[in-house]
Design a protein around this motif. Structure first.
Motif, PDB file in Angstrom:
ATOM      1  N   ASN A 287       0.878  -1.328   0.123  1.00  0.00           N
ATOM      2  CA  ASN A 287      -0.061   0.002   0.122  1.00  0.00           C
ATOM      3  C   ASN A 287       0.895   1.282  -0.121  1.00  0.00           C
ATOM      4  O   ASN A 287       0.282   2.401  -0.209  1.00  0.00           O
ATOM      5  N   SER A 288       2.246   0.973   0.408  1.00  0.00           N
ATOM      6  CA  SER A 288       3.082   2.066   0.343  1.00  0.00           C
ATOM      7  C   SER A 288       3.706   2.296  -1.079  1.00  0.00           C
ATOM      8  O   SER A 288       4.321   3.524  -1.195  1.00  0.00           O
ATOM      9  N   LEU A 289       3.616   1.506  -2.000  1.00  0.00           N
ATOM     10  CA  LEU A 289       4.340   1.710  -3.069  1.00  0.00           C
ATOM     11  C   LEU A 289       3.323   2.250  -4.200  1.00  0.00           C
ATOM     12  O   LEU A 289       2.195   2.268  -4.307  1.00  0.00           O
ATOM     13  N   ASN A 290       3.898   3.075  -5.234  1.00  0.00           N
ATOM     14  CA  ASN A 290       3.338   3.908  -6.108  1.00  0.00           C
ATOM     15  C   ASN A 290       2.937   2.928  -7.187  1.00  0.00           C
ATOM     16  O   ASN A 290       3.357   1.727  -7.325  1.00  0.00           O
ATOM     17  N   LYS A 291       2.168   3.482  -8.063  1.00  0.00           N
ATOM     18  CA  LYS A 291       1.477   2.601  -9.376  1.00  0.00           C
ATOM     19  C   LYS A 291       2.529   2.095 -10.196  1.00  0.00           C
ATOM     20  O   LYS A 291       2.644   0.837 -10.790  1.00  0.00           O
ATOM     21  N   ASP A 292       3.638   2.943 -10.388  1.00  0.00           N
ATOM     22  CA  ASP A 292       4.659   2.383 -11.413  1.00  0.00           C
ATOM     23  C   ASP A 292       5.356   1.187 -11.080  1.00  0.00           C
ATOM     24  O   ASP A 292       5.755   0.280 -11.636  1.00  0.00           O
ATOM     25  N   THR A 293       5.794   1.500  -9.620  1.00  0.00           N
ATOM     26  CA  THR A 293       6.558   0.372  -9.153  1.00  0.00           C
ATOM     27  C   THR A 293       5.821  -1.026  -9.220  1.00  0.00           C
ATOM     28  O   THR A 293       6.670  -1.857  -9.623  1.00  0.00           O
ATOM     29  N   ILE A 294       4.509  -0.909  -8.715  1.00  0.00           N
ATOM     30  CA  ILE A 294       3.721  -2.317  -8.736  1.00  0.00           C
ATOM     31  C   ILE A 294       3.335  -2.722 -10.071  1.00  0.00           C
ATOM     32  O   ILE A 294       3.786  -3.816 -10.461  1.00  0.00           O
ATOM     33  N   ARG A 295       2.739  -2.050 -11.092  1.00  0.00           N
ATOM     34  CA  ARG A 295       2.557  -2.361 -12.187  1.00  0.00           C
ATOM     35  C   ARG A 295       3.378  -2.620 -13.338  1.00  0.00           C
ATOM     36  O   ARG A 295       3.484  -3.502 -14.186  1.00  0.00           O
ATOM     37  N   SER A 296       4.529  -2.074 -13.063  1.00  0.00           N
ATOM     38  CA  SER A 296       5.719  -2.201 -14.007  1.00  0.00           C
ATOM     39  C   SER A 296       6.802  -3.464 -13.546  1.00  0.00           C
ATOM     40  O   SER A 296       7.603  -3.988 -14.365  1.00  0.00           O
ATOM     41  N   SER A 297       6.610  -3.941 -12.273  1.00  0.00           N
ATOM     42  CA  SER A 297       7.302  -4.916 -11.757  1.00  0.00           C
ATOM     43  C   SER A 297       6.553  -6.290 -11.669  1.00  0.00           C
ATOM     44  O   SER A 297       7.212  -7.256 -11.704  1.00  0.00           O
ATOM     45  N   ILE A 298       5.372  -6.342 -11.750  1.00  0.00           N
ATOM     46  CA  ILE A 298       4.458  -7.468 -11.694  1.00  0.00           C
ATOM     47  C   ILE A 298       3.513  -7.640 -12.967  1.00  0.00           C
ATOM     48  O   ILE A 298       2.774  -6.771 -13.386  1.00  0.00           O
ATOM     49  N   SER A 299       3.726  -8.848 -13.857  1.00  0.00           N
ATOM     50  CA  SER A 299       2.844  -8.894 -14.905  1.00  0.00           C
ATOM     51  C   SER A 299       1.967 -10.257 -14.403  1.00  0.00           C
ATOM     52  O   SER A 299       2.269 -11.112 -13.786  1.00  0.00           O
ATOM     53  N   LEU A 300       0.560  -9.880 -14.762  1.00  0.00           N
ATOM     54  CA  LEU A 300      -0.402 -10.984 -14.403  1.00  0.00           C
ATOM     55  C   LEU A 300      -1.049 -11.701 -15.638  1.00  0.00           C
ATOM     56  O   LEU A 300      -1.654 -10.701 -16.377  1.00  0.00           O
ATOM     57  N   VAL A 301      -1.030 -12.741 -15.862  1.00  0.00           N
ATOM     58  CA  VAL A 301      -1.629 -13.439 -17.353  1.00  0.00           C
ATOM     59  C   VAL A 301      -2.864 -14.304 -16.927  1.00  0.00           C
ATOM     60  O   VAL A 301      -2.685 -15.294 -15.953  1.00  0.00           O
ATOM     61  N   ASN A 302      -3.889 -13.816 -17.069  1.00  0.00           N
ATOM     62  CA  ASN A 302      -5.172 -14.511 -16.789  1.00  0.00           C
ATOM     63  C   ASN A 302      -5.562 -15.650 -17.562  1.00  0.00           C
ATOM     64  O   ASN A 302      -5.023 -15.821 -18.710  1.00  0.00           O
ATOM     65  N   GLN A 303      -6.362 -16.384 -17.059  1.00  0.00           N
ATOM     66  CA  GLN A 303      -6.679 -17.772 -17.713  1.00  0.00           C
ATOM     67  C   GLN A 303      -7.589 -17.311 -18.784  1.00  0.00           C
ATOM     68  O   GLN A 303      -7.758 -18.402 -19.803  1.00  0.00           O
ATOM     69  N   PHE A 304      -8.158 -16.328 -18.823  1.00  0.00           N
ATOM     70  CA  PHE A 304      -8.878 -15.702 -20.292  1.00  0.00           C
ATOM     71  C   PHE A 304      -8.596 -14.569 -20.643  1.00  0.00           C
ATOM     72  O   PHE A 304      -9.007 -13.496 -20.405  1.00  0.00           O
ATOM     73  N   PRO A 305      -7.329 -14.559 -21.580  1.00  0.00           N
ATOM     74  CA  PRO A 305      -6.663 -13.476 -22.006  1.00  0.00           C
ATOM     75  C   PRO A 305      -7.643 -12.797 -23.160  1.00  0.00           C
ATOM     76  O   PRO A 305      -8.544 -13.425 -23.802  1.00  0.00           O
ATOM     77  N   TYR A 306      -7.515 -11.498 -23.151  1.00  0.00           N
ATOM     78  CA  TYR A 306      -8.632 -10.526 -23.828  1.00  0.00           C
ATOM     79  C   TYR A 306      -7.736 -10.133 -25.093  1.00  0.00           C
ATOM     80  O   TYR A 306      -6.520  -9.733 -25.100  1.00  0.00           O
ATOM     81  N   ILE A 307      -8.228 -10.563 -26.446  1.00  0.00           N
ATOM     82  CA  ILE A 307      -7.767  -9.856 -27.575  1.00  0.00           C
ATOM     83  C   ILE A 307      -8.506  -8.751 -27.887  1.00  0.00           C
ATOM     84  O   ILE A 307      -9.569  -8.743 -28.281  1.00  0.00           O
TER      85      ILE A 307
END
Length: 489
Positions: free
Chosen positions: A442-462
């Motif tokens: 909760n202390s980390l900013n958006k860029d730190t979290i979203r640029s460091s973690i990639s989430l591939v869902n089971q239903f990818p959207y094209i």
């Protein structure tokens, strides 16, 4: 290395939706557009007065002068057509610039809404606010300008009838005032019903969107018949309430039209009586008869101004909900920035629940709003209530070391996807905390979290683009060789 960002990224709670800000950069276009409406009012009044003079000259035998008046009207008409083209050009330029800026801002704001809010609402809740409401606001503003112009024009003409005959003018005024009172009552009721219409329509539109997006799953699970029945039921609820609203609106519109017709007839009867008594000339009677239709313009003008004002208020209210962190919870991030993440993740006594909501009845909401207004309470009235909580886990603790592969195994609904959504801060914990490299997420900013973690869902959207365009979203500067390799991989 940890840096403190000067601003709290995406703390969008401080932003407000003010639709006037989108008009301000285009003051010259707006001024030109309003000036054109003033010219059209002047032309309309001039044509009305010339028409009155034409009747007066014909009835007195001044035929040559009457022909001259007709020629003047022709010149004015041609000028009006030319100016109308310029007016439309200005209008389309203004519409494009204002709605573009408004839509882009709302789309950007929608990305600041928490993922959980998307889960709690149907898709049409968002698409209607993003795609339809900005155009409703602009179009309603345009209609108001046009109706104000017509209202002013009708007022001038009715004033001219007063000049011709005071008693007839008073009957005209009474007719207009009665029509306005009936329309205020009618439109206030219809506005409340339209809010419910929006909700029911969103529910149906959302179901259609989900059916289209999930057609393979529906077919594979043999759910076609059940979904068709569900669509029929939702459609019936939507349309039945829409019909109820339409009939109520038409019923009171008919009452207003009937009262107007009676009073219009009184105007003509009075005119005939005064004509018979020698208190009114034939030319004056013909002028009154020709222009009594402006009474309807007076009523219709006020009705449209009032209606469009309400439409703007409703659209602004709906869009503002995306900015207010109330019904649509906004994403919140901290101010801590990290340039490098090792990847140690720790859950410490984490608890999380899915909240179940129920939409409140519109009458109940309106009643509470009136009560708050009487008591000078400014708190926003909630449109839904919590009906329960579905607890996924409580006091969950574990560590994931960097450079390791970890699998979460469990039955459907046990919380596997929820854990991933919590790690990527798509969801926020109810209690406990999650740390990344020892720093509270909760202390980390958006860029730190979203640029460091990639989430591939089971239903990818094209997205509705080419394969290449879809891939370039992830890496805009990718070469053709890289794209080919990614496709092979």
């Amino acid at each position: 290395m940890i840096n403190q960002s000067k601003t709290n990224e995406v703390n969008l709670k401080n932003k407000k939706f003010n639709f006037w800000q989108y008009f301000k950069p285009h003051k010259w276009l707006i001024a030109t557009y309003i000036f054109m409406q003033v010219i059209f009012i002047a032309i309309s009044v001039a044509m009305t007065m010339l028409g009155a003079q034409f009747i007066a000259k014909v009835t007195t035998g001044a035929y040559q002068t009457a022909i001259h008046i007709l020629l003047i009207e022709l010149v004015i008409y041609i000028a009006n057509r030319v100016l109308s083209y310029v007016d439309h050009y200005v209008y389309y330029q203004l519409e494009f610039r204002v709605t573009k800026a408004m839509c882009f801002d709302i789309v950007e704001q929608s990305f600041g809404v928490a993922s959980k809010a998307y889960s709690d609402h149907n898709t049409a809740n968002f698409t209607k606010r993003i795609g339809d409401d900005p155009y409703t606001i602009f179009e309603s503003c345009n209609i108001i300008v046009g109706r104000v112009a017509s209202f002013i024009n009708a007022t001038i003409v009715v004033g001219y009838i007063f000049f011709v005959s005071l008693p007839v003018g008073l009957v005209c005024l009474a007719s207009a005032l009665l029509g306005i009172v009936i329309n205020i009552y009618r439109k206030n009721k219809v506005r409340k019903m339209q809010k419910e219409n929006h909700k029911r329509n969103e529910k149906y539109s959302s179901l259609l969107n989900e059916v289209v997006r999930s057609e393979r799953d529906i077919k594979s699970l043999n759910l076609e018949e059940k979904l068709v029945e569900q669509a029929k039921s939702t459609y019936n609820e939507d349309k039945q309430y829409s019909i109820k609203t339409g009939l109520f609106d038409y019923r009171w519109w008919s009452i207003q039209q009937f009262c107007g017709y009676i009073l219009n007839s009184v105007v003509l009867i009075l005119g005939i009586k005064f004509l018979d008594m020698g208190l009114l000339t034939l030319a004056s009677f013909m002028i009154i008869n020709q222009n009594r239709g402006y009474l309807n313009d007076l009523i219709y003008g006020f009705e449209q101004i009032y209606t469009q004002y309400n439409n703007i208020g409703l659209a602004v209210e709906r869009i503002s909900e995306l900015y207010e962190d109330d019904e649509y919870e906004l994403e919140k991030f901290g101010a801590v920035s990290r340039h490098h993440i090792d990847g140690k993740i720790e859950f410490k006594n984490v608890g999380f629940s899915y909240i179940e909501y129920k939409q409140r009845d519109e009458k109940e909401i309106q009643s509470e709003k009136k009560s708050n207004k009487r008591q000078h309470i400014k708190a926003k009235v909630p449109t839904r209530v919590v009906t329960g909580k579905n607890k996924v886990f409580e006091n969950l603790s574990f560590e994931i070391q960097p450079n390791t592969t970890v699998a979460f195994v469990g039955k459907s609904g046990s919380g596997k996807s929820t854990i991933l959504n919590l790690i990527s801060k798509m969801y926020v914990v109810d209690n406990g905390k999650i740390t990344i490299d020892g720093v509270n997420i909760n202390s980390l900013n958006k860029d730190t979290i979203r640029s460091s973690i990639s989430l591939v869902n089971q239903f990818p959207y094209i997205f509705d683009m080419t394969i290449k365009e879809n891939l370039l979203l992830a890496k805009p500067d990718a070469t053709d060789a890289e794209l080919e390799q990614v496709i092979k991989d």
